[in-house]
Design a protein around this motif. Structure first.
Motif, PDB file in Angstrom:
ATOM      1  N   VAL A   1      22.092  10.988  -5.469  1.00  0.00           N
ATOM      2  CA  VAL A   1      23.154  10.075  -5.069  1.00  0.00           C
ATOM      3  C   VAL A   1      22.135   8.904  -4.238  1.00  0.00           C
ATOM      4  N   ARG A   2      21.484   9.411  -3.636  1.00  0.00           N
ATOM      5  CA  ARG A   2      20.454   8.540  -2.624  1.00  0.00           C
ATOM      6  C   ARG A   2      19.625   7.663  -3.698  1.00  0.00           C
ATOM      7  N   ALA A   3      19.239   8.324  -4.387  1.00  0.00           N
ATOM      8  CA  ALA A   3      18.416   7.528  -5.629  1.00  0.00           C
ATOM      9  C   ALA A   3      19.220   6.487  -6.235  1.00  0.00           C
ATOM     10  N   LEU A   4      20.494   6.623  -6.494  1.00  0.00           N
ATOM     11  CA  LEU A   4      21.259   5.516  -7.417  1.00  0.00           C
ATOM     12  C   LEU A   4      21.549   4.528  -6.419  1.00  0.00           C
ATOM     13  N   LYS A   5      21.674   4.975  -5.011  1.00  0.00           N
ATOM     14  CA  LYS A   5      22.084   3.915  -3.861  1.00  0.00           C
ATOM     15  C   LYS A   5      20.791   3.235  -3.569  1.00  0.00           C
ATOM     16  N   ALA A   6      19.586   3.689  -3.814  1.00  0.00           N
ATOM     17  CA  ALA A   6      18.534   2.839  -3.658  1.00  0.00           C
ATOM     18  C   ALA A   6      18.426   1.794  -4.685  1.00  0.00           C
ATOM     19  N   TYR A   7      18.577   2.186  -5.957  1.00  0.00           N
ATOM     20  CA  TYR A   7      18.388   1.536  -7.012  1.00  0.00           C
ATOM     21  C   TYR A   7      19.646   0.226  -6.926  1.00  0.00           C
ATOM     22  N   GLN A   8      20.616   0.528  -6.302  1.00  0.00           N
ATOM     23  CA  GLN A   8      21.645  -0.548  -6.224  1.00  0.00           C
ATOM     24  C   GLN A   8      21.289  -1.405  -5.066  1.00  0.00           C
ATOM     25  N   GLN A   9      20.521  -1.060  -4.190  1.00  0.00           N
ATOM     26  CA  GLN A   9      19.781  -1.654  -2.984  1.00  0.00           C
ATOM     27  C   GLN A   9      18.787  -2.638  -3.661  1.00  0.00           C
ATOM     28  N   ALA A  10      18.064  -2.230  -4.647  1.00  0.00           N
ATOM     29  CA  ALA A  10      17.289  -2.759  -5.271  1.00  0.00           C
ATOM     30  C   ALA A  10      17.754  -4.054  -6.116  1.00  0.00           C
TER      31      ALA A  10
ATOM     32  N   ILE B   1       4.799  15.048  -3.914  1.00  0.00           N
ATOM     33  CA  ILE B   1       6.085  14.545  -4.037  1.00  0.00           C
ATOM     34  C   ILE B   1       6.999  14.009  -2.806  1.00  0.00           C
ATOM     35  N   ALA B   2       7.093  15.196  -2.011  1.00  0.00           N
ATOM     36  CA  ALA B   2       7.622  15.205  -0.770  1.00  0.00           C
ATOM     37  C   ALA B   2       6.907  14.024   0.056  1.00  0.00           C
ATOM     38  N   GLU B   3       5.682  13.804   0.164  1.00  0.00           N
ATOM     39  CA  GLU B   3       5.019  12.922   0.735  1.00  0.00           C
ATOM     40  C   GLU B   3       5.350  11.458   0.236  1.00  0.00           C
ATOM     41  N   SER B   4       5.383  11.456  -1.263  1.00  0.00           N
ATOM     42  CA  SER B   4       5.609  10.296  -1.751  1.00  0.00           C
ATOM     43  C   SER B   4       7.029   9.699  -1.273  1.00  0.00           C
ATOM     44  N   VAL B   5       7.855  10.457  -1.137  1.00  0.00           N
ATOM     45  CA  VAL B   5       9.448  10.074  -0.435  1.00  0.00           C
ATOM     46  C   VAL B   5       9.015   9.456   0.870  1.00  0.00           C
ATOM     47  N   LYS B   6       8.451  10.166   1.645  1.00  0.00           N
ATOM     48  CA  LYS B   6       8.246   9.560   3.213  1.00  0.00           C
ATOM     49  C   LYS B   6       7.521   8.139   2.947  1.00  0.00           C
ATOM     50  N   LEU B   7       6.537   8.124   2.170  1.00  0.00           N
ATOM     51  CA  LEU B   7       5.746   6.795   2.003  1.00  0.00           C
ATOM     52  C   LEU B   7       6.862   5.796   1.570  1.00  0.00           C
ATOM     53  N   ALA B   8       7.794   6.092   0.732  1.00  0.00           N
ATOM     54  CA  ALA B   8       8.707   5.087  -0.001  1.00  0.00           C
ATOM     55  C   ALA B   8       9.429   4.711   1.233  1.00  0.00           C
ATOM     56  N   LYS B   9      10.029   5.475   2.018  1.00  0.00           N
ATOM     57  CA  LYS B   9      11.018   5.613   2.988  1.00  0.00           C
ATOM     58  C   LYS B   9      10.210   4.405   4.252  1.00  0.00           C
TER      59      LYS B   9
ATOM     60  N   SER C   1       0.854  -1.087   0.024  1.00  0.00           N
ATOM     61  CA  SER C   1       0.020   0.070  -0.057  1.00  0.00           C
ATOM     62  C   SER C   1       0.877   1.264  -0.014  1.00  0.00           C
ATOM     63  N   LEU C   2       1.743   1.366   0.844  1.00  0.00           N
ATOM     64  CA  LEU C   2       2.956   2.364   1.009  1.00  0.00           C
ATOM     65  C   LEU C   2       3.532   2.718  -0.408  1.00  0.00           C
ATOM     66  N   ARG C   3       4.051   1.682  -0.921  1.00  0.00           N
ATOM     67  CA  ARG C   3       4.731   1.763  -2.285  1.00  0.00           C
ATOM     68  C   ARG C   3       3.753   2.430  -3.438  1.00  0.00           C
TER      69      ARG C   3
ATOM     70  N   ILE D   1      11.051   1.697  -5.745  1.00  0.00           N
ATOM     71  CA  ILE D   1      10.275   2.924  -5.543  1.00  0.00           C
ATOM     72  C   ILE D   1      10.607   4.015  -4.937  1.00  0.00           C
ATOM     73  N   LEU D   2      11.403   3.670  -3.681  1.00  0.00           N
ATOM     74  CA  LEU D   2      12.200   5.059  -3.202  1.00  0.00           C
ATOM     75  C   LEU D   2      13.039   6.002  -4.076  1.00  0.00           C
ATOM     76  N   GLY D   3      13.657   4.962  -4.871  1.00  0.00           N
ATOM     77  CA  GLY D   3      14.816   5.512  -5.826  1.00  0.00           C
ATOM     78  C   GLY D   3      14.057   6.718  -6.848  1.00  0.00           C
ATOM     79  N   ASN D   4      12.674   6.167  -7.419  1.00  0.00           N
ATOM     80  CA  ASN D   4      12.287   6.804  -8.208  1.00  0.00           C
ATOM     81  C   ASN D   4      11.306   8.300  -7.416  1.00  0.00           C
ATOM     82  N   ALA D   5      11.112   8.034  -6.230  1.00  0.00           N
ATOM     83  CA  ALA D   5      10.653   9.066  -5.487  1.00  0.00           C
ATOM     84  C   ALA D   5      11.771  10.100  -5.054  1.00  0.00           C
ATOM     85  N   LEU D   6      12.923   9.771  -4.960  1.00  0.00           N
ATOM     86  CA  LEU D   6      13.933  10.669  -4.659  1.00  0.00           C
ATOM     87  C   LEU D   6      14.496  11.541  -5.856  1.00  0.00           C
ATOM     88  N   VAL D   7      14.359  10.699  -7.328  1.00  0.00           N
ATOM     89  CA  VAL D   7      14.576  11.557  -8.394  1.00  0.00           C
ATOM     90  C   VAL D   7      13.554  12.534  -8.482  1.00  0.00           C
TER      91      VAL D   7
END
Length: 445
Positions: free
Chosen positions: A200-209, A157-165, A135-137, A180-186
């Motif tokens: 930078v955080r977005a690329l790290k999120a994609y790496q974690q994915a 969009i700011a809320e989108s980042v919070k939900l993804a986190k 649901s959050l994603r 999804i967090l990577g996309n929200a950060l971008v």
């Protein structure tokens, strides 16, 4: 039927539905074969579940079986009217079915009814007391796509980042949440912060994915969009190629491969062949018209040839625009300048409108940052409808300029020519050939 038998039957259905969705996203299976197998599984499971629903006496158990039936039909790429009816029935029979609310939200999403989708995901979160990562994603994605005025969009969009986190926090091993967090950060970078840390955080999120077993074409495509923006063209080309390999039916990766390859070919041609920029006499005349000196703003005036990679602090360059290389919608806007020595230099303008500079304009850039662009890529496996990505090989220096760090004809651009940028990171329905609507589909699962 005994309770234990009923539970065993439901458990079997759950396992089969999970297998269906796993197959749907298994890009190691050729697309034609995968789609055929998915269609066969849908037909078989739908029939079996329909029979079980008709025989079930318990309202709660029937609600769950109806939900599974709707979820099976919802596995198709396009909106399915029967899936919507079944999922709507499931949540009416049992409003506490969080997964049914999520599936219904995705169904509305395919229908391009984003408000209804958002309400479903909110309803799911209410039932789950905020603790459901699906649901959050989904709500994170929908918030980035609903129609809104600029101020509301920034808030969404700011809320989108919070939900993804929040989704990541519920399960740090879930690669889809990281994606999804990577996309929200971008999205947050381009709409709100313009802070390099978000990228930078977005690329790290994609790496974690990726580390957590996400290997879908969307991830490779989206990451390549970032690399293209950063002018890391080799990484971008490799990512587009991987996306095209994983999903040969999706035209966007091949289109971007061809577009980036064409851009690299054009810029190297312009920088390596002065005659390709303009006629020699015209080029010489333009270079001669450049002032011998300019207001240096307490910096040392240097020719293009004296620049070094990285930040050239305490220096200033100036030249006239001789060509614009960028195609429509390409990020960033790239132009070619000439200095008094008739040396040419590529300049990338970030967040500038396309009409900020024109041929013949005098451009001054203080403390120029030089990035050396280097690509060597062969699009071997990227073939679609007989088209093959061009081989791209180039090395050239490029000055990257962030708004408003330059002057044009001795004037610093004002906010009226600032242009925010938005990368499209969620597939749209029309890109899959399913519909002409511009509403985005749920990310692949």
């Amino acid at each position: 039927m005994a309770t234990s038998e009923a539970e065993a039957r439901v458990s079997t259905y759950i396992k089969k539905v999970d297998e269906l969705y796993t197959l749907k996203e298994n890009y190691s299976v050729p697309a034609v074969q995968r789609n055929s197998q998915v269609a066969a599984m849908i037909e078989q499971l739908h029939g079996q579940l329909k029979t079980s629903v008709e025989q079930e006496q318990s309202v709660k158990q029937k609600a769950f079986l109806v939900y599974l039936q709707g979820k099976v039909l919802n596995a198709v790429q396009n909106y399915d009217k029967e899936a919507e009816a079944l999922l709507s029935k499931a949540v009416k029979l049992d409003p506490s079915l969080v997964d049914a609310w999520n599936s219904l939200g995705e169904c509305y999403w395919k229908k391009a009814d984003l408000e209804a989708a958002r309400n479903c995901f909110k309803g799911a979160l209410d039932q789950a007391k905020g603790s459901n990562k699906d649901s959050l994603r989904c709500l994170s994605m929908v918030l980035r796509q609903v129609s809104a005025d600029p101020a509301e969009r920034k808030t969404n969009i700011a809320e989108s980042v919070k939900l993804a986190k929040d989704a990541v926090a519920l399960d740090v091993t879930d690669g889809q949440s990281w994606y999804i967090l990577g996309n929200a950060l971008v999205a947050n970078f381009f709409s709100n912060t313009f802070a390099a840390d978000d990228m930078v955080r977005a690329l790290k999120a994609y790496q974690q994915a990726e580390h957590n077993k996400i290997n879908n074409p969307d991830l490779h495509f989206n990451r390549s969009e970032i690399y293209k923006y950063q002018e890391e063209y080799q990484l971008a080309l490799q990512g587009y190629a991987k996306a095209a390999e994983l999903d040969p039916t999706w035209p966007a990766p091949v289109n971007e491969l061809q577009r980036v390859s064409a851009f690299i070919a054009a810029i190297t041609e312009q920088l390596g062949n002065k005659k390709g920029v303009m006629k020699p006499k015209r080029l010489a005349s333009l270079a001669d018209s450049i002032p011998a000196s300019v207001t240096a703003e307490n910096r040392a005036v240097v020719p293009f040839a004296a620049l070094k990679a990285g930040v050239n602090s305490g220096k200033i360059i100036f030249g006239k625009v001789v060509h614009s290389v960028t195609s429509k919608g390409f990020i960033p806007l790239t132009v070619v300048l000439v200095d008094r020595n008739q040396d040419l230099l590529a300049v990338s303008l970030y967040n500038f409108g396309t009409d900020v500079v024109n041929i013949g304009d005098l451009v001054k850039i203080p403390d120029p940052y030089v990035k050396v662009i280097a690509t060597q890529f062969e699009g071997k496996a990227v073939v679609r409808e007989g088209l093959k990505a061009k081989e791209s090989e180039a090395t050239y220096p490029c000055v990257q300029v962030m708004f408003p760090s330059l002057s044009v004809n001795d004037k610093v651009p004002d906010s009226s020519v600032f242009q925010s940028t938005a990368l499209k990171l969620d597939k749209t329905v029309d890109e899959t050939g399913a519909s002409s609507t511009a509403a985005a589909k749920p990310a692949k699962r």
